[in-house]
Design a protein around this motif. Structure first.
Motif, PDB file in Angstrom:
ATOM      1  N   SER A  39       2.322   6.396  -7.217  1.00  0.00           N
ATOM      2  CA  SER A  39       1.441   7.056  -7.689  1.00  0.00           C
ATOM      3  C   SER A  39       1.358   8.424  -7.823  1.00  0.00           C
ATOM      4  N   SER A  40       2.342   8.951  -7.093  1.00  0.00           N
ATOM      5  CA  SER A  40       2.484  10.514  -7.215  1.00  0.00           C
ATOM      6  C   SER A  40       3.865  10.860  -8.041  1.00  0.00           C
ATOM      7  N   GLU A  41       4.232   9.876  -8.729  1.00  0.00           N
ATOM      8  CA  GLU A  41       5.237   9.921  -9.871  1.00  0.00           C
ATOM      9  C   GLU A  41       4.777   9.695 -11.195  1.00  0.00           C
ATOM     10  N   GLU A  96       2.526   1.441  -3.474  1.00  0.00           N
ATOM     11  CA  GLU A  96       1.257   2.421  -4.290  1.00  0.00           C
ATOM     12  C   GLU A  96       1.081   3.920  -4.184  1.00  0.00           C
ATOM     13  N   ASN A  97       1.089   4.413  -2.865  1.00  0.00           N
ATOM     14  CA  ASN A  97       0.915   5.593  -2.664  1.00  0.00           C
ATOM     15  C   ASN A  97       2.389   6.536  -3.259  1.00  0.00           C
ATOM     16  N   LEU A  98       3.467   5.842  -2.805  1.00  0.00           N
ATOM     17  CA  LEU A  98       4.523   6.620  -3.294  1.00  0.00           C
ATOM     18  C   LEU A  98       4.627   6.552  -4.688  1.00  0.00           C
ATOM     19  N   MET A 148       0.645  -1.282   0.035  1.00  0.00           N
ATOM     20  CA  MET A 148      -0.007  -0.103   0.013  1.00  0.00           C
ATOM     21  C   MET A 148       0.932   1.318  -0.127  1.00  0.00           C
ATOM     22  N   ALA A 149       2.029   1.301   0.856  1.00  0.00           N
ATOM     23  CA  ALA A 149       2.799   2.230   0.678  1.00  0.00           C
ATOM     24  C   ALA A 149       3.494   2.455  -0.503  1.00  0.00           C
TER      25      ALA A 149
END
Length: 212
Positions: free
Chosen positions: A23-25, A19-21, A16-17
């Motif tokens: 997705s911002s790139e 994916e969050n990281l 999950m971490a």
């Protein structure tokens, strides 16, 4: 250019971490998240990613077994180990399997992003502290082995390691399928060649040069 990524880790919270990281790139695209080795192999076959992010500790099969199976299936894939720690043995395996990057989970997330971009460009990224210690230990061991190989035979080196592990003469004899008397003869020769007096000194010598 969009970098296509598959990530594998046994812990959903880590995925999950990631994916969050990622997705911002804008240039990093996460195609699949996998919680075990079998899923990872399937995802790589389906998505043909540029990079695989994988932990060493995986359920069903560990990360290294996944990489061994991928060697024939997708030899061009670039691999980044994203793991809690790495020791000398694991570093050796990673190098043999062509791993391009190692990032520890305790590091800042930005390091993983930098690693991915460097690796996809054909570079390498190895976390300096843990990997550096493991590499230094590995090099010390290889240097020590070269040093002692000019003095002791391969059997004497093997016996030296067993002594350093704390095994007694009888246990060594059983392990090597030789007599206890032969063990004593070998030890006498080792002491004479190295200028040592006893097994305690031999163990200290072996540890000092990184033989064990």
């Amino acid at each position: 250019m969009t970098i296509n990524i598959v990530a594998a880790d046994s812990h959903p919270i880590v995925l999950m971490a990631l994916e969050n990281l990622l997705s911002s790139e804008p240039d990093l695209h996460l195609s699949a998240l996998c919680t075990n080795g079998a899923q990872c192999l399937d995802a790589v076959r389906e998505h043909t990613p540029d990079i695989l992010i994988i932990d060493i500790a995986m359920s069903e099969m560990d990360g290294f077994e996944v990489l061994r199976r991928l060697a024939d299936q997708n030899p061009s894939i670039r691999v980044v180990l994203f793991t809690a720690s790495v020791d000398e043995h694991q570093l050796k395996q990673a190098m043999r399997l062509g791993v391009a990057g190692i990032v520890l989970k305790c590091m800042a997330p930005s390091f993983l992003v930098q690693c991915l971009r460097k690796v996809v460009a054909g570079g390498q990224w190895f976390e300096k502290v843990s990997s550096g210690r493991a590499l230094a230990s590995m090099l010390k061991r290889e240097d020590g082995l070269r040093q002692v190989s000019g003095i002791l035979t391969s059997r004497e080196i093997e016996l030296t390691r067993l002594v350093s592990d704390g095994l007694g003469n009888r246990d060594i004899a059983d392990r090597l399928h030789i007599s206890e008397g032969t063990v004593k003869v070998h030890l006498h020769r080792i002491y004479r060649k190295l200028g040592l007096k006893n097994r305690i000194a031999l163990g200290c010598f072996a540890r000092e040069i990184g033989l064990v």
